[in-house]
Design a protein around this motif. Sequence first.
Motif, mmCIF file in Angstrom:
data_model
loop_
_atom_site.group_PDB
_atom_site.id
_atom_site.type_symbol
_atom_site.label_atom_id
_atom_site.label_comp_id
_atom_site.label_asym_id
_atom_site.label_seq_id
_atom_site.Cartn_x
_atom_site.Cartn_y
_atom_site.Cartn_z
ATOM 1 N N THR A 42 0.823 -1.210 0.000
ATOM 2 C CA THR A 42 0.000 0.000 0.000
ATOM 3 C C THR A 42 0.857 1.259 0.000
ATOM 4 O OG1 THR A 42 -0.169 -0.128 2.405
ATOM 5 C CG2 THR A 42 -1.988 -1.070 1.125
ATOM 6 N N GLU A 43 2.123 1.131 0.414
ATOM 7 C CA GLU A 43 3.016 2.289 0.480
ATOM 8 C C GLU A 43 4.280 2.141 -0.351
ATOM 9 O OE1 GLU A 43 4.096 3.206 4.485
ATOM 10 O OE2 GLU A 43 2.041 3.109 5.207
ATOM 11 N N ASN A 44 4.563 0.935 -0.835
ATOM 12 C CA ASN A 44 5.851 0.661 -1.466
ATOM 13 C C ASN A 44 5.683 -0.186 -2.719
ATOM 14 O OD1 ASN A 44 7.925 1.416 0.841
ATOM 15 N ND2 ASN A 44 6.240 0.342 1.817
ATOM 16 N N ASP A 45 6.708 -0.159 -3.550
ATOM 17 C CA ASP A 45 6.831 -1.154 -4.612
ATOM 18 C C ASP A 45 7.528 -2.337 -3.940
ATOM 19 O OD1 ASP A 45 7.472 -2.799 -6.722
ATOM 20 O OD2 ASP A 45 8.254 -1.190 -7.992
ATOM 21 N N THR A 46 6.722 -3.132 -3.248
ATOM 22 C CA THR A 46 7.261 -4.193 -2.396
ATOM 23 C C THR A 46 8.056 -5.207 -3.198
ATOM 24 O OG1 THR A 46 5.422 -3.840 -0.890
ATOM 25 C CG2 THR A 46 6.658 -5.863 -0.605
ATOM 26 N N SER A 47 7.620 -5.515 -4.383
ATOM 27 C CA SER A 47 8.346 -6.485 -5.211
ATOM 28 C C SER A 47 9.763 -5.991 -5.503
ATOM 29 C CB SER A 47 7.585 -6.740 -6.511
ATOM 30 O OG SER A 47 8.258 -7.674 -7.298
ATOM 31 N N ALA A 48 9.894 -4.741 -5.908
ATOM 32 C CA ALA A 48 11.223 -4.175 -6.172
ATOM 33 C C ALA A 48 12.054 -4.152 -4.894
ATOM 34 C CB ALA A 48 11.090 -2.766 -6.743
#
Length: 135
Positions: A73-79
């Motif tokens: 919800t706050e980040n490009d978690t995959s990257a």
Amino acid sequence: MTRGERLNNPGNIDRNAIKWQGMCADQSSDPRFVVFNTPEDGIRALAKVLLSYYRKHGLNTVRGIINRWAPSTENDTSAYIYHVAELLTVSPDAQINPERPEVLEVLVTAIIRHENGRNVYDDDVIVKAVDSALA
């Protein structure tokens, strides 16, 4: 200077009910993130959070840890996951043991780099904070 560096909170730990060791008495300088007295205090808190993910929640992969640390919800978690895994030189789903100081030091450093775009802290600062978290 990044916000995390200015607040001595390079992991960008959100404020909540936890009263961290080394937390500044005056938290008014930032509405969202914890303000620490020293970088070592903020890095120790980061390491403590990661240890709780491992010990209390059984998270033992970069994917599991970063999914909790940096929600999509706050980040490009995959990257974020792939960046941290690359710095740890493991696959995102490889099991890691953050209770090993050498693993926790690299994990903390990788998160600091991702959160701030760089790591301005000397190795001895990281080692001291991690050792304190593991004590």
